[in-house]
Design a protein around this motif. Structure first.
Motif, PDB file in Angstrom:
ATOM      1  N   THR A 105     -51.547  -5.064  45.760  1.00  0.00           N
ATOM      2  CA  THR A 105     -52.095  -3.791  46.550  1.00  0.00           C
ATOM      3  C   THR A 105     -51.075  -3.982  47.768  1.00  0.00           C
ATOM      4  N   LEU A 106     -50.486  -2.758  47.776  1.00  0.00           N
ATOM      5  CA  LEU A 106     -49.507  -2.620  49.013  1.00  0.00           C
ATOM      6  C   LEU A 106     -50.318  -1.698  49.976  1.00  0.00           C
ATOM      7  N   VAL A 107     -50.513  -2.051  51.217  1.00  0.00           N
ATOM      8  CA  VAL A 107     -51.196  -1.685  52.263  1.00  0.00           C
ATOM      9  C   VAL A 107     -50.463  -1.167  53.559  1.00  0.00           C
ATOM     10  N   ASP A 108     -50.710   0.128  54.124  1.00  0.00           N
ATOM     11  CA  ASP A 108     -50.063   0.558  55.060  1.00  0.00           C
ATOM     12  C   ASP A 108     -50.865   1.433  55.726  1.00  0.00           C
ATOM     13  N   ILE A 109     -50.874   1.546  57.177  1.00  0.00           N
ATOM     14  CA  ILE A 109     -51.618   2.280  57.988  1.00  0.00           C
ATOM     15  C   ILE A 109     -51.034   3.771  58.100  1.00  0.00           C
ATOM     16  N   ALA A 110     -49.723   4.004  57.823  1.00  0.00           N
ATOM     17  CA  ALA A 110     -48.767   5.262  57.838  1.00  0.00           C
ATOM     18  C   ALA A 110     -49.596   5.987  56.880  1.00  0.00           C
ATOM     19  N   PRO A 111     -49.231   7.452  56.854  1.00  0.00           N
ATOM     20  CA  PRO A 111     -49.640   8.420  55.705  1.00  0.00           C
ATOM     21  C   PRO A 111     -48.836   8.467  54.482  1.00  0.00           C
ATOM     22  N   ARG A 112     -47.454   7.790  54.668  1.00  0.00           N
ATOM     23  CA  ARG A 112     -46.472   7.883  53.592  1.00  0.00           C
ATOM     24  C   ARG A 112     -45.668   6.695  53.500  1.00  0.00           C
ATOM     25  N   LEU A 113     -45.152   6.266  52.508  1.00  0.00           N
ATOM     26  CA  LEU A 113     -44.497   5.057  52.173  1.00  0.00           C
ATOM     27  C   LEU A 113     -42.898   5.056  52.568  1.00  0.00           C
ATOM     28  N   MET A 114     -42.542   4.121  53.385  1.00  0.00           N
ATOM     29  CA  MET A 114     -41.343   4.172  53.773  1.00  0.00           C
ATOM     30  C   MET A 114     -40.649   5.860  54.339  1.00  0.00           C
TER      31      MET A 114
ATOM     32  N   PHE B 143     -60.628  -4.521  54.303  1.00  0.00           N
ATOM     33  CA  PHE B 143     -59.721  -3.466  54.733  1.00  0.00           C
ATOM     34  C   PHE B 143     -60.654  -2.505  55.675  1.00  0.00           C
ATOM     35  N   SER B 144     -59.683  -1.900  56.472  1.00  0.00           N
ATOM     36  CA  SER B 144     -60.519  -0.907  57.513  1.00  0.00           C
ATOM     37  C   SER B 144     -61.483   0.039  56.917  1.00  0.00           C
ATOM     38  N   ASP B 145     -61.196   0.510  55.735  1.00  0.00           N
ATOM     39  CA  ASP B 145     -62.102   1.391  54.957  1.00  0.00           C
ATOM     40  C   ASP B 145     -63.389   0.668  54.547  1.00  0.00           C
ATOM     41  N   GLY B 146     -63.517  -0.569  54.710  1.00  0.00           N
ATOM     42  CA  GLY B 146     -64.676  -1.265  54.443  1.00  0.00           C
ATOM     43  C   GLY B 146     -64.855  -2.094  53.336  1.00  0.00           C
ATOM     44  N   GLU B 147     -63.601  -1.725  52.527  1.00  0.00           N
ATOM     45  CA  GLU B 147     -63.486  -2.717  51.161  1.00  0.00           C
ATOM     46  C   GLU B 147     -63.209  -4.207  51.286  1.00  0.00           C
ATOM     47  N   VAL B 148     -63.964  -4.953  50.665  1.00  0.00           N
ATOM     48  CA  VAL B 148     -63.714  -6.308  50.654  1.00  0.00           C
ATOM     49  C   VAL B 148     -63.256  -6.911  49.297  1.00  0.00           C
ATOM     50  N   VAL B 149     -62.013  -7.620  49.381  1.00  0.00           N
ATOM     51  CA  VAL B 149     -61.235  -7.693  48.286  1.00  0.00           C
ATOM     52  C   VAL B 149     -61.156  -9.313  48.111  1.00  0.00           C
ATOM     53  N   PRO B 150     -61.720 -10.036  47.025  1.00  0.00           N
ATOM     54  CA  PRO B 150     -61.567 -11.487  47.020  1.00  0.00           C
ATOM     55  C   PRO B 150     -60.278 -11.447  46.834  1.00  0.00           C
ATOM     56  N   CYS B 151     -59.552 -12.622  47.567  1.00  0.00           N
ATOM     57  CA  CYS B 151     -58.174 -12.499  47.441  1.00  0.00           C
ATOM     58  C   CYS B 151     -57.791 -14.031  47.931  1.00  0.00           C
ATOM     59  N   ARG B 152     -56.860 -14.726  47.533  1.00  0.00           N
ATOM     60  CA  ARG B 152     -56.349 -15.707  47.988  1.00  0.00           C
ATOM     61  C   ARG B 152     -54.779 -15.755  48.834  1.00  0.00           C
TER      62      ARG B 152
ATOM     63  N   GLY C 135     -55.658   0.010  57.123  1.00  0.00           N
ATOM     64  CA  GLY C 135     -55.213  -1.184  57.917  1.00  0.00           C
ATOM     65  C   GLY C 135     -56.315  -2.443  57.395  1.00  0.00           C
ATOM     66  N   ILE C 136     -56.041  -3.523  58.007  1.00  0.00           N
ATOM     67  CA  ILE C 136     -56.832  -4.642  57.743  1.00  0.00           C
ATOM     68  C   ILE C 136     -57.909  -4.958  58.795  1.00  0.00           C
ATOM     69  N   LYS C 137     -58.856  -5.472  58.293  1.00  0.00           N
ATOM     70  CA  LYS C 137     -59.903  -5.466  59.417  1.00  0.00           C
ATOM     71  C   LYS C 137     -60.153  -7.112  59.702  1.00  0.00           C
ATOM     72  N   GLU C 138     -59.955  -7.926  58.490  1.00  0.00           N
ATOM     73  CA  GLU C 138     -60.386  -9.323  58.574  1.00  0.00           C
ATOM     74  C   GLU C 138     -59.598 -10.038  57.346  1.00  0.00           C
ATOM     75  N   VAL C 139     -59.278 -11.344  57.836  1.00  0.00           N
ATOM     76  CA  VAL C 139     -58.525 -11.924  56.872  1.00  0.00           C
ATOM     77  C   VAL C 139     -59.436 -13.377  56.590  1.00  0.00           C
TER      78      VAL C 139
END
Length: 450
Positions: free
Chosen positions: A205-214, A252-261, A241-245
């Motif tokens: 998963t590639l995450v960015d706060i901007a509306p467009r990639l590069m 994620f800032s949208d509330g989604e929680v992803v199990p991830c190492r 964005g990222i809310k917590e790690v």
């Protein structure tokens, strides 16, 4: 007594400045009337644009380094970090790699300390995010990704297996996009060696706060890059964005929680902490300099590269500054070196002006997007331009030959899915590999001197 020119940093800007000074001042350096000192903690220049290929195992770590003992012929090399500068007294405090601190006076100073990864106040980021800014982080990241696949392959718990197969890269710029693209291909190839893993379980998963990639690539090429990654199975989350790690999940800032190492943090860079302690004016966190690269109010002090806000004279906007790219840094170096020489000889300084030649993005394999000289390319033609640009930008023929040999070997031999055990007992967090140096203010330098 010899005039001393001190160059801080051996990145694109610093090394090219020293090479230019050695060429122009060859006679003066040889006869001892001028001394050039290069202060850098490592004995190599790192070619950062190819770092994702080191992390993915396409090329070896040695291949993206330019050895200073080969590149620097006449200048004196001081292995250490400049941790403070007193501009009034014209001296630097250098912390050698041995830990000893010494004062180094100068007649002319060139500041090219580079940048560090930009961080934000996000819970858990400092403890759990992996960086991608130097060789140590790239080597560690490769080991870490392969280790997650091995552990997932051996796991008996489905939840653990899924978490270890989930990888998140934060930052939709060049570093983040290329890192995600190259490592996704590594995982895809490695899955053939892990028969217990379902290919659909491995997710990037590639995450960015901007509306467009590069966005620097333009809308069309940015969308093409996004389309290429999505077709390869990379999930793209924009305006997020990222809310917590934590060590087991990413929120994620949208509330989604992803199990991830695995969370790789490449969300931009900021100037070296050195410039923030100089007590001079900053623009967007970078040293304010004129078009002649001279720090305002301090004749004989020049700054360039990622830590300098250099006016972009090719733009109509008077507030425009040059982007922190290798293309600009190497060309600023020639101007900086020539202006140092001109200041020594009492000649007028020239202004830096460079029209951007375009941008290239390697998406791994035969896939790339490029925007050279206002041409929009994708696929194999873009990959040819991209790799040609990298070979042209590498300073030494020896380094170029190594990179080409690695590309050929990887093309015909494929990947080797081995962990080298690099720093296996440490985590390559951003702070651990980039934030271990403390810097001194002008008042602290003077207090120590007295």
């Amino acid at each position: 007594m010899a005039e001393r020119i001190v160059v801080v940093g051996a990145g694109f800007a610093g090394l090219e400045t020293v090479k230019r000074l050695e060429k122009v001042l060859r006679t003066e350096i040889t006869n001892g009337s001028i001394e050039v000192v290069l202060v850098a903690p490592n004995d190599y220049m790192l070619y950062l644009p190819l770092l994702p290929q080191v992390a993915s195992g396409v090329i070896t770590a040695q291949s993206v380094t330019v050895p200073l003992p080969r590149a620097v012929k006449r200048a004196h090399r001081l292995p250490g970090t400049v941790v403070g500068v007193d501009l009034d007294r014209k001296c630097c405090v250098v912390r050698k790699i041995s830990g000893e601190e010494v004062e180094l006076s100068y007649d002319r100073l060139v500041l090219a300390p580079g940048s560090v990864t930009r961080q934000f106040d996000i819970p858990g980021l400092e403890e759990h995010a992996l960086g991608m800014k130097n060789l140590a982080q790239a080597a560690y990241l490769r080991d870490h990704v392969l280790a997650q696949l091995e552990l997932a392959n051996a796991a008996t718990d489905d939840a653990e297996r899924a978490a270890r197969c989930r990888f998140v890269v934060v930052g939709g710029g060049y570093a983040g996009t290329e890192t995600a693209a190259c490592l996704q291909l590594l995982c895809e190839a490695a899955l053939k060696r892990f028969p217990r893993l379902d290919p659909g379980m491995v997710r990037w998963t590639l995450v960015d706060i901007a509306p467009r990639l590069m966005p620097e690539l333009g809308k069309k090429l940015g969308e093409q890059a996004l389309d290429i990654l999505r077709r390869r199975g990379v999930e793209i989350k924009l305006e997020t964005g990222i809310k917590e790690v934590t060590d087991e999940a990413v929120t994620f800032s949208d509330g989604e929680v992803v199990p991830c190492r695995t969370l790789v943090w490449t969300a931009g860079v900021t100037s070296s902490p050195l410039v923030k302690n100089l007590d001079v004016e900053l623009v967007r966190g970078r040293l304010k300099v004129g078009a002649d690269l001279q720090v305002e109010g301090h004749p004989g002090v020049f700054a360039l590269g990622d830590s300098a806000a250099v006016p972009d004279l090719t733009q109509d906007d008077p507030d425009a500054i040059c982007p922190p790219t290798a293309q600009h840094a190497t060309r600023m170096a020639s101007t900086a070196a020539d202006n140092v020489v001109a200041s020594l000889r009492g000649e007028p300084l020239r202004q830096y002006k460079h029209h951007d030649l375009g941008l290239v993005v390697d998406l791994g394999g035969s896939q790339a997007v490029a925007h050279p000289l206002n041409l929009e390319l994708k696929g194999a033609p873009a990959q040819a331009v991209t790799r040609g640009y990298h070979l042209f930008a590498l300073p030494l023929m020896r380094t170029r030959a190594r990179v080409v040999a690695n590309w050929i070997l990887h093309l015909f031999g494929g990947d080797d899915f081995i962990r080298i055990g690099f720093l296996a007992d440490r985590r390559a967090t951003v702070d651990e590999f980039e934030g271990t140096t403390s810097y001194l203010s002008r008042d602290e330098i003077r207090a120590r001197a007295s």
